[in-house]
Write an enzyme that holds these catalytic residues in place. Structure first.
Site, short mmCIF file in Angstrom:
data_model
loop_
_atom_site.label_atom_id
_atom_site.label_comp_id
_atom_site.label_asym_id
_atom_site.label_seq_id
_atom_site.Cartn_x
_atom_site.Cartn_y
_atom_site.Cartn_z
N HIS A 46 1.09 -1.25 -0.12
CA HIS A 46 -0.09 -0.05 0.09
C HIS A 46 0.82 1.15 0.13
CE1 HIS A 46 -2.62 -2.97 2.38
NE2 HIS A 46 -3.34 -2.19 1.96
N ASP A 82 2.36 1.96 3.34
CA ASP A 82 3.53 0.90 3.98
C ASP A 82 4.69 1.43 3.53
OD1 ASP A 82 1.04 -0.57 4.20
OD2 ASP A 82 1.19 -1.69 2.38
C1 XLS Z 1 -7.69 -6.33 4.34
C2 XLS Z 1 -7.17 -6.75 3.10
C3 XLS Z 1 -6.03 -5.74 2.70
C4 XLS Z 1 -5.84 -5.78 1.23
C5 XLS Z 1 -5.11 -4.85 0.54
O1 XLS Z 1 -8.44 -7.19 4.92
O2 XLS Z 1 -6.84 -8.16 2.99
O3 XLS Z 1 -5.18 -5.80 3.37
O4 XLS Z 1 -5.26 -7.29 0.79
O5 XLS Z 1 -5.71 -3.59 0.86
#
Ligand code: XLS
Ligand code: CA
Ligand code: CA
Length: 441
Positions: free
Chosen positions: A101, A104
Site C-alpha cells: 500500500h 506502507d
Molecule cells: C484487508 C485486506 C487488505 C488488502 C489490501 O482485509 O486484506 O490488506 O489485501 O488493501
C-alpha cells in the site's frame, strides 16, 4: 550495508524429514510439477504491511515485535530500513515478488505533496534494489481506509473533497506501481460499505465507486499500465455491509458498470470464509467467469468471526486452492502472503518461520492437487455425472436448439425417469484423503 537478519541463513529445501525450522520441507523451487517448476506455479509475494510494518498492536495492547530495524520509526530512514529488511528477507527465502500500500512504504505527511515526494524517493530506492536482486512487484494499492478522512468511505464518501483525495492517492499509487513494473493494481474497499441504510444512499455510493474505478482504469492505461486491476472481495470488517461481499457480487458489479474487461479478482482465503464460502468456491466462481487473477494466501480461524490473517497451514484448503489454480491454467498474478505472525510470535525468526510454513503449505497443496488431477477419478466422476447431456436431446439443450414445448413433450412421453446418479460424496472425499495422506516413497 549491514545484514538485518544476521542470525538467519538463506533458507534451503531439506525435505519432509528435516527437523530444521529454518528450512523448507516441501517447497523445492526448481522441482518440476506437471511440466513446470514449483516456483513458476507459485509466484510468492511478501506483503509489505504485515511483514515490515505490523508489530503486534491489537485492540487491547501495543507492539510486541520490534520492526524499527535499528532506526527511529516514522522517518524516511526507517522507510529505507524497511526496504533493506524486505529485500534481505525476500532474498533469503527466494521470494520473487512483493505487494504494497502507498502508506506502507513511507510515513504519511499532513500535506499530500510531501507524501508524494516521499513516495518518489522511496520508489527510486526500491527500484535500485529490484534491479540488483531481480525481485519484482506483484501489485500495488492505495490505503483508503486507515485515515479518519475515509470514515464515510473513499469512492463511497459523501464528501467531494475526500473523493478527490482518494483519486489523488489512487493516481499516485498507480504511478508508483507502473514505475515498479507491477503486474496488478488492487482495490480492496475497506470503507466501501455501510452500517445502516438509515443514513446511506446505496445506489449513489456504488455508482460513485464505479466512476472512480473507471477514472482509475483510464488513467492507468494512459500511463502505460498493461496489467490487471483487481477487486479483492470481503464481506464484512471493517464495515458491517461491504459492497464487495464476495466474488459473485464483485463480478456482478463490474459487469453492471462495464468494468469487467479491465478487472479480475484477488481472492483472499480468509475473506472467502468470512463470506460463508470455502476458499475453493471463491476461486471457482472467479475462474468460471474468466476473472481469476491473484490470490492472498492466508487462512482464518473458523472459531473467530474476524479477519485473522494467519499463515496458511491447512493442507486440505491449499490442495483445493491449487486444484482450482491448476485447472484454470495458473494465475495471471501470484500468491501474496497477506498473513501476519500471531502476537506472541515476535522475533525475526518467527517472521521467517511464518513464510516457511506458508510456502511449504502451498508447495504441498500443489503436489497433492497435481496428484488428484493425475489420479483422474474426481474428473472422471464429474464428467460422468453429466453424461446424459451427451445424448441427442442433451446436445440440443446445450446448443440452444430446443424449446420448453419440446422438452415438455419429451417429459410427457417418458415411461420412467432415469434415476439421477448418486452424488458419491463420501467416496470422493475418501479418494481425496487417500491421496493427501499417501506415504511418499
Ligand atoms: C484487508 C485486506 C487488505 C488488502 C489490501 O482485509 O486484506 O490488506 O489485501 O488493501
Ligand atoms: Ca488481502
Ligand atoms: Ca485479510
Amino acid at each position: 550495508m549491514n545484514e538485518i537478519f544476521n542470525n538467519i541463513p538463506k533458507i534451503k529445501y531439506e525435505g519432509a524429514k528435516s527437523k530444521n525450522p529454518l528450512a523448507f520441507k516441501f517447497y523445492d523451487a526448481d522441482k518440476i510439477v506437471m511440466g513446470k517448476k514449483m516456483k513458476e506455479h507459485l509466484p510468492f509475494a511478501m506483503a509489505w504491511w504485515h511483514n515490515l510494518c505490523a508489530s503486534g498492536t491489537d485492540m487491547f495492547g501495543r507492539d510486541t515485535a520490534n520492526k524499527a530495524f535499528g532506526v527511529e520509526k516514522g522517518t524516511m530512514a526507517h522507510a529505507k530500513a524497511k526496504v533493506d529488511a524486505g529485500f534481505e528477507f525476500m532474498q533469503k527465502l527466494g521470494i520473487e515478488y512483493f505487494c504494497f500500500h502507498d502508506v506502507d512504504l513511507v510515513p504519511e505527511a499532513d500535506d499530500i505533496n510531501e507524501t508524494n515526494a516521499r513516495l518518489d524517493e522511496i520508489s527510486d530506492y526500491i527500484l535500485k534494489k529490484m534491479k540488483q536482486t531481480g525481485i519484482k512487484c506483484l501489485w500495488g494499492t492505495a490505503n483508503m481506509f486507515s485515515n479518519p478522512r475515509f470514515m464515510n468511505g473513499a469512492g463511497s464518501t459523501n464528501s467531494v473533497d475526500v473523493y478527490c483525495f482518494a483519486a489523488a492517492q489512487i493516481k499516485k499509487a498507480l504511478d508508483i506501481t507502473v514505475k515498479l513494473g507491477g503486474k496488478g493494481y488492487v482495490f480492496w474497499g475497506g470503507r466501501e460499505g455501510y452500517e445502516t441504510l438509515l443514513n446511506t444512499d446505496m445506489k449513489f455510493e456504488q455508482e460513485n465507486i464505479a466512476r472512480l474505478m473507471r477514472m482509475a482504469v483510464d488513467y492507468g492505461r494512459k500511463i502505460g499500465f498493461k496489467g490487471d486491476f483487481y477487486i479483492e472481495p470481503k464481506p464484512k470488517e471493517p464495515m458491517k455491509h461491504q459492497y464487495d461481499f464476495d466474488a459473485a457480487t464483485a463480478i456482478g458489479f463490474l459487469r453492471h458498470y462495464g468494468l469487467d474487461k479491465d478487472f479480475k479478482m484477488n481472492i483472499e482465503a480468509n475473506h472467502a470464509t468470512l463470506a460463508g464460502h470455502t476458499f475453493q468456491h471463491e476461486l471457482r466462481v472467479s475462474a468460471i467467469n474468466g476473472m481469476l487473477g491473484s490470490i492472498d494466501a492466508n487462512q482464518g480461524d473458523m472459531l473467530l468471526g474476524w479477519d485473522t490473517d494467519e499463515f496458511p497451514f491447512d493442507v486440505y484448503d491449499a490442495t483445493m486452492c491449487m486444484y482450482e489454480v491448476l485447472k484454470a491454467g495458473g494465475l495471471t498474478g501470484g500468491f501474496n502472503f497477506d498473513a501476519k505472525n500471531r502476537r506472541p510470535s515476535n522475533t525475526y525468526e518467527d517472521m521467517f518461520e511464518g513464510y516457511i510454513l506458508g510456502m511449504d503449505t502451498f508447495a504441498l497443496g500443489l503436489l497433492k492437487a497435481a496428484a488428484l488431477i493425475e489420479d483422474g477419478r474426481l474428473d472422471e466422476f464429474v464428467k460422468n455425472k453429466y453424461a446424459s447431456f451427451g445424448t441427442a436431446l442433451g446436445k440440443k439443450i446445450i446448443d440452444g436448439k430446443t424449446s420448453i414445448e419440446e422438452l415438455a413433450d419429451h417429459a410427457a412421453d417418458l415411461k420412467s425417469i432415469d434415476a439421477p446418479l448418486s452424488g458419491k460424496q463420501e467416496r470422493l472425499e475418501s479418494i481425496v484423503n487417500s491421496i493427501l495422506f499417501v506415504n511418499e516413497k
